[in-house]
Scaffold this motif. Structure first.
Motif, PDB file in Angstrom:
ATOM      1  N   ARG A  94       0.846  -1.186   0.000  1.00 20.23           N
ATOM      2  CA  ARG A  94       0.000   0.000   0.000  1.00 20.23           C
ATOM      3  C   ARG A  94       0.889   1.247   0.000  1.00 20.23           C
ATOM      4  N   TYR A  95       0.435   2.283  -0.740  1.00 25.12           N
ATOM      5  CA  TYR A  95       1.110   3.580  -0.729  1.00 25.12           C
ATOM      6  C   TYR A  95       0.680   4.308   0.531  1.00 25.12           C
ATOM      7  N   ALA A  96       1.626   4.918   1.229  1.00 29.67           N
ATOM      8  CA  ALA A  96       1.295   5.575   2.492  1.00 29.67           C
ATOM      9  C   ALA A  96       1.995   6.918   2.621  1.00 29.67           C
ATOM     10  N   LEU A  97       1.447   7.762   3.503  1.00 31.78           N
ATOM     11  CA  LEU A  97       1.992   9.091   3.763  1.00 31.78           C
ATOM     12  C   LEU A  97       2.188   9.252   5.248  1.00 31.78           C
ATOM     13  N   ILE A  98       3.372   9.664   5.661  1.00 33.82           N
ATOM     14  CA  ILE A  98       3.595   9.976   7.073  1.00 33.82           C
ATOM     15  C   ILE A  98       3.260  11.454   7.255  1.00 33.82           C
ATOM     16  N   THR A  99       2.427  11.747   8.246  1.00 36.34           N
ATOM     17  CA  THR A  99       1.948  13.135   8.385  1.00 36.34           C
ATOM     18  C   THR A  99       2.582  13.835   9.591  1.00 36.34           C
ATOM     19  N   ASN A 100       2.500  15.183   9.557  1.00 33.78           N
ATOM     20  CA  ASN A 100       2.909  15.969  10.725  1.00 33.78           C
ATOM     21  C   ASN A 100       1.668  16.596  11.378  1.00 33.78           C
ATOM     22  N   GLU A 101       1.885  17.351  12.451  1.00 33.33           N
ATOM     23  CA  GLU A 101       0.764  17.892  13.233  1.00 33.33           C
ATOM     24  C   GLU A 101      -0.113  18.843  12.417  1.00 33.33           C
ATOM     25  N   ARG A 102       0.447  19.443  11.371  1.00 38.00           N
ATOM     26  CA  ARG A 102      -0.317  20.388  10.548  1.00 38.00           C
ATOM     27  C   ARG A 102      -0.993  19.688   9.368  1.00 38.00           C
ATOM     28  N   GLY A 103      -0.903  18.366   9.351  1.00 34.93           N
ATOM     29  CA  GLY A 103      -1.480  17.615   8.239  1.00 34.93           C
ATOM     30  C   GLY A 103      -0.553  17.562   7.038  1.00 34.93           C
ATOM     31  N   GLY A 104       0.645  18.145   7.180  1.00 30.82           N
ATOM     32  CA  GLY A 104       1.646  18.108   6.106  1.00 30.82           C
ATOM     33  C   GLY A 104       2.245  16.720   5.973  1.00 30.82           C
ATOM     34  N   ILE A 105       3.005  16.534   4.900  1.00 32.80           N
ATOM     35  CA  ILE A 105       3.538  15.206   4.595  1.00 32.80           C
ATOM     36  C   ILE A 105       5.024  15.134   4.955  1.00 32.80           C
ATOM     37  N   ARG A 106       5.343  14.248   5.887  1.00 32.05           N
ATOM     38  CA  ARG A 106       6.750  14.084   6.303  1.00 32.05           C
ATOM     39  C   ARG A 106       7.499  13.190   5.341  1.00 32.05           C
ATOM     40  N   ASP A 107       6.772  12.273   4.715  1.00 29.64           N
ATOM     41  CA  ASP A 107       7.379  11.427   3.684  1.00 29.64           C
ATOM     42  C   ASP A 107       6.257  10.632   3.014  1.00 29.64           C
ATOM     43  N   ASP A 108       6.515  10.168   1.807  1.00 28.71           N
ATOM     44  CA  ASP A 108       5.621   9.165   1.229  1.00 28.71           C
ATOM     45  C   ASP A 108       6.415   7.886   1.050  1.00 28.71           C
ATOM     46  N   LEU A 109       5.747   6.758   1.196  1.00 28.73           N
ATOM     47  CA  LEU A 109       6.461   5.490   1.253  1.00 28.73           C
ATOM     48  C   LEU A 109       5.579   4.340   0.781  1.00 28.73           C
ATOM     49  N   MET A 110       6.200   3.215   0.546  1.00 24.68           N
ATOM     50  CA  MET A 110       5.476   1.995   0.225  1.00 24.68           C
ATOM     51  C   MET A 110       5.572   1.079   1.433  1.00 24.68           C
ATOM     52  N   VAL A 111       4.432   0.525   1.836  1.00 28.00           N
ATOM     53  CA  VAL A 111       4.405  -0.408   2.966  1.00 28.00           C
ATOM     54  C   VAL A 111       3.874  -1.746   2.459  1.00 28.00           C
TER      55      VAL A 111
END
Lengths: 378, 126
Positions: A94-111
């Motif tokens: 699955r494609y995933a996004l790690i988020t920060n407190e502002r809803g921003g994207i810390r990274d995108d990754l494959m899991v």
């Protein structure tokens, strides 16, 4: 006049395929701390076309490969991202996004759920930040291991499946976003049917000391040629795929980025495990009320590419957005780009102007992707 | 045909007669830029000064420019480059020429490198 500065610093790392790049006459640059091939002798345009017509081998060993084991791995990881991992089946990716407190994207990754553990592929430039985040925020029965001793090879293009069939017959049973542990040319590998080009293809995680042998076996097929980061970038741009650091970053949210599809239903408002990750309040609000800006495709008129950071203005000359990725699409045979624009200027067909070297060049908002994906879904 | 001269910014110029020179970018420059996808040439009749931006060059990888190797008036441009920018990759110092300049002050040519000096110069860049 050429402003390409190949910064081959002494401390940039070599991947296990460094010798292969030399053998094939690659032009090397420093990228995210690694010495990587931009292109080989055929050049970016031909490597791009060959990927769409046959198959290309990409060294993507600079990306971070991480193993996450333990019975709390899924639930613990879910607290960092808006994706359903508890419901991710064995050998599913699955494609995933790690988020920060502002809803921003810390990274995108494959899991990928590898059964015994989760297998993560993160961006090279975000590897250290991700590991720091994991180490301070994952808890319970959760073991993190960085797979430093593995290479990652992507085989992409319509001929990829036929090539893999010869070297690993069972691999072609996989559908898009499925995974398997198989021998490829007699080497034990972990493969997924996915990639970053819009084409059918595989990503192959292989022990570093067998990477040259595997690359040799793949390249022994007349259909396969090596391709570098240059073609990888133009291929993913045509396929409408985001590049972290350009099209998405800590200041862009998944909703603004047009990545709503990556927000699992179970983790959205009203879902069975709604929220519980950084920035949920922002993302929930945006899902409900919309966003002020959005990521769109941009097609410049004429032949001149419009590059990242170029400002976009409307008819009245008011700034409405900015290009985040732009270049020449070898398959569409013209310039293509992606941008963030005010939502009111984001409708398909909207005419805008790009300010290139002080001159206004006409562009229009276009649907993404620019080329139809050819993933093997069924 | 007189000798070819080069700038430190990797342009070349070759005088066709006493007053007009044809110019373009060097083989080294095209190799560094990679495959060209767009070239914007100046209009004929305009005046350029030595080192000023005279043409825009876009490759798959990057944007660059051609700076006028000497000052003067643009008297002709290579129109075929608009549709076939790849000519510059194939034959940078021949069919891939950019423009012809009527040279204002021929002493500006003296400051440029001859072929041997330019070769030494680029050998020192790697």
């Amino acid at each position: 006049m050429p402003n390409e500065n190949a910064d081959k610093t002494a401390d940039s790392r070599k991947t296990p395929l460094f010798e292969l790049h030399q053998q094939y006459g690659a032009k090397m640059v420093d990228y995210a701390g690694y010495t990587m091939p931009v292109n080989y002798r055929h050049g970016i345009l031909k490597e791009h076309a060959h990927t769409r017509d046959a198959a290309s081998l990409f060294d993507v060993s600079h990306m971070g490969q991480v193993k996450l084991g333990g019975k709390d791995a899924a639930s613990s990881l879910e607290r960092l991202l808006p994706v359903d991992l508890i419901g991710l089946g064995n050998n599913r990716q699955r494609y995933a996004l790690i988020t920060n407190e502002r809803g921003g994207i810390r990274d995108d990754l494959m899991v990928t759920n590898g059964g015994e553990h989760f297998f993560l592929v993160v961006n090279a430039s975000r590897k250290n930040a991700d590991l720091a985040n994991f180490e301070s925020n994952l808890d319970g029965d959760c073991q993190l291991e960085v797979l430093e001793d593995r290479a990652l090879i992507a085989l992409q293009g319509p001929a990829a499946a036929a090539v893999m069939k010869r070297l690993a017959p069972s691999s072609t049973e996989l559908l898009f976003m499925q995974a398997a542990r198989v021998d490829v040319a007699g080497i034990e590998c972990f493969i997924t049917r996915s990639g970053y080009t819009g084409e059918d293809g595989f990503e192959i995680s292989v022990p570093a000391d067998a990477a040259m042998e595997l690359a040799g076996a793949l390249l022994s097929s007349a259909d396969v040629r090596p391709a570098g980061l240059g073609a990888r970038d133009t291929l993913r741009l045509e396929a409408g795929l985001c590049l972290y650091g350009q099209d998405i970053d800590e200041s862009t949210t998944p909703v603004e980025a047009g990545l709503k599809w990556a927000l699992s239903k179970a983790r959205r408002p009203g879902g069975e495990r709604a929220g519980g990750y950084p920035g949920f309040d922002v993302i929930a609000r945006q899902l409900e009320g919309g966003v002020e800006r959005c990521r769109v495709g941009i097609v410049p008129e004429g032949r001149a590419p419009v590059r990242a950071e170029t400002e976009l203005v409307d008819k009245s000359g008011r700034k409405v957005g900015k290009i985040t990725s732009g270049g020449y699409g070898a398959s569409v045979r013209g310039p293509v780009a992606m941008a963030y624009v005010e939502t009111s200027s984001g409708a398909e067909g909207t005419r805008l102007e790009a300010m290139v070297r002080g001159k206004a060049r006409p562009v229009r908002v276009a649907k993404l992707p620019f080329v139809k994906p050819r993933y093997h879904r069924a | 045909m007189s000798d070819i001269k080069f700038t430190e910014d990797h342009e070349w110029i070759r005088m066709e007669d006493d007053e007009t020179g044809v110019c373009g970018i060097s083989d080294y420059a095209q190799d560094q830029l990679g495959e060209l996808v767009f070239i914007e040439l100046p209009e004929t009749g305009i005046e350029v000064s030595q080192g000023s931006e005279a043409a825009v060059i876009e490759s798959v990888k990057a944007a660059g420019e051609l700076k006028a190797p000497v000052g003067g008036t643009i008297v002709e441009v290579n129109e075929t480059l608009a549709d076939e920018p790849e000519l510059v990759n194939k034959d940078p110092q021949g069919d891939g020429w950019f423009m012809k300049i009527k040279v204002q002050d021929s002493s500006e040519l003296d400051a440029l490198m001859d072929e041997d000096a330019y070769q030494q110069y680029i050998d020192g860049l790697d």
